[in-house]
Design an enzyme around this catalytic site. Structure first.
Site, PDB file in Angstrom:
ATOM      1  CG  ASP A  56      43.273  36.935  35.395  1.00 32.74           C
ATOM      2  OD1 ASP A  56      43.475  36.236  36.826  1.00 32.74           O
ATOM      3  OD2 ASP A  56      41.790  37.589  35.726  1.00 32.74           O
ATOM      4  CG  ASP A 125      31.558  42.980  36.437  1.00 33.43           C
ATOM      5  OD1 ASP A 125      32.407  42.504  36.496  1.00 33.43           O
ATOM      6  OD2 ASP A 125      32.509  44.049  35.339  1.00 33.43           O
ATOM      7  CG  HIS A 127      34.685  40.268  36.333  1.00 34.61           C
ATOM      8  ND1 HIS A 127      34.740  41.634  37.148  1.00 34.61           N
ATOM      9  CD2 HIS A 127      35.630  39.579  37.063  1.00 34.61           C
ATOM     10  CE1 HIS A 127      36.091  41.505  37.854  1.00 34.61           C
ATOM     11  NE2 HIS A 127      35.880  40.389  38.425  1.00 34.61           N
ATOM     12  CD  GLU A 132      35.648  44.008  33.358  1.00 39.09           C
ATOM     13  OE1 GLU A 132      34.718  43.294  34.005  1.00 39.09           O
ATOM     14  OE2 GLU A 132      36.671  44.443  34.019  1.00 39.09           O
TER      15      GLU A 132
HETATM   16  C1  F6R Z   1      40.988  36.750  38.672  1.00 37.78           C
HETATM   17  C2  F6R Z   1      40.113  36.846  38.621  1.00 37.78           C
HETATM   18  C3  F6R Z   1      39.199  37.366  39.424  1.00 37.78           C
HETATM   19  C4  F6R Z   1      38.656  37.613  40.856  1.00 37.78           C
HETATM   20  C5  F6R Z   1      37.663  38.626  40.266  1.00 37.78           C
HETATM   21  C6  F6R Z   1      36.909  38.529  42.152  1.00 37.78           C
HETATM   22  O1  F6R Z   1      42.788  36.348  38.782  1.00 37.78           O
HETATM   23  O2  F6R Z   1      40.659  36.384  37.609  1.00 37.78           O
HETATM   24  O3  F6R Z   1      38.047  37.646  38.151  1.00 37.78           O
HETATM   25  O4  F6R Z   1      38.542  35.893  40.633  1.00 37.78           O
HETATM   26  O5  F6R Z   1      37.627  39.670  40.416  1.00 37.78           O
HETATM   27  O6  F6R Z   1      37.794  39.289  42.657  1.00 37.78           O
HETATM   28  P1  F6R Z   1      38.547  38.977  44.207  1.00 37.78           P
HETATM   29  O7  F6R Z   1      38.681  37.681  44.513  1.00 37.78           O
HETATM   30  O8  F6R Z   1      39.773  39.851  45.119  1.00 37.78           O
HETATM   31  O9  F6R Z   1      36.819  39.347  44.625  1.00 37.78           O
END
Ligand code: F6R
Length: 251
Positions: A56, A125, A127, A132
């Protein structure tokens, strides 16, 4: 956790030097990228033929913005290894024709032969990527409006909440599920509810990570805090110890 996951990726690159890696950003994979860079420097781990696709990118951020995922990848992995820049794919944060560019992204994953290993973190959450709660479990790469919880979680990287982008371009759950091997990583107690729901709860678009239960080959690397709410934690540990018995300790 990071070393074990890095070892798995290194084994993949040795087995197939032109592997296609799906990469994630955020805090979770930082230790893996550090370890992969060390393996390249000290052990000659070769990225010369590797192709990468990131999950992403924030929509609205230029590649040189310090909070863009392109910048993150350059700083934390890409400039430390011998990857060919033309083999690096990250959704464009400033593209004008969003739909066309998302279709092209999907097509280029296909042209590369599909993703061999997809790294994933998980949001509080539930994701994966920026899918989301409520995202279709068949979704493809597209523009996604970020949830309030994600915006406030990510505010720590920006000077103020107002600066956090409200949109991202993200691979869909369906895109992710086409990867041959999915590696999910989570650390810290704040991820323990999401981990429990993803791995042991019902499959639901409310927790997009729960779709991983439909995939044949997922490896989850969890620290003790992230795993603490799993009901069958003792069983998983037992299964892990039994791998040696069946000679699968390297999986
Ligand atoms: C990042 C991504 C997100 C993160 C998730 C956890 O490319 O796709 O899904 O993996 O938000 O983020 P952290 O690792 O910062 O807790």
């Amino acid at each position: 956790m990071s070393n074990a996951a890095a070892k798995l990726i290194a084994a993949q690159l040795r087995r197939k030097p032109d592997s296609v890696l799906g990469l994630a950003t955020g805090s979770t994979p930082l230790g893996i990228y550090r370890e992969l860079a060390r393996m390249h420097r000290e052990e000659g781990l070769d990225f010369g033929g590797v192709r990468t696709f990131n999950l992403d990118e924030y929509y609205g951020l230029a590649p040189e913005h310090p909070q863009s995922y392109r910048y993150f990848m350059d700083e934390n992995l890409l400039r430390h290894v011998n990857i060919d820049p033309k083999n690096v794919h990250i959704p464009g944060g400033l593209v004008k024709d969003i739909e066309a560019s998302c279709s092209e992204y999907e097509a280029s994953i296909g042209q590369a032969g599909g993703i061999d290993i997809q790294l994933l973190g998980i949001g509080r959450d539930g994701h994966i990527a920026f899918n989301e709660p409520g995202s279709s479990l068949g979704s493809r790469t597209r523009l996604k409006t970020l949830a309030q919880e994600t915006i406030s979680d990510n505010a720590r990287f920006f000077r103020s909440l107002d600066e956090v982008p409200r949109f991202a371009i993200t691979m869909g759950v369906g895109t992710i599920l086409e990867s041959r091997h999915i590696v999910l990583l989570a650390s810290g107690v704040e991820k323990s509810d999401a981990v429990r729901q993803a791995l042991e709860g019902p499959v639901t678009s409310e927790i997009t990570a729960s779709a991983l239960q439909l995939h044949s080959t997922v490896t989850a690397f969890l620290d003790d805090a992230a795993a603490e709410k799993l009901k069958r934690r003792d069983y998983y540990k037992y299964v892990e110890s039994m791998r040696q018995v069946v000679g699968q300790e390297d999986l």
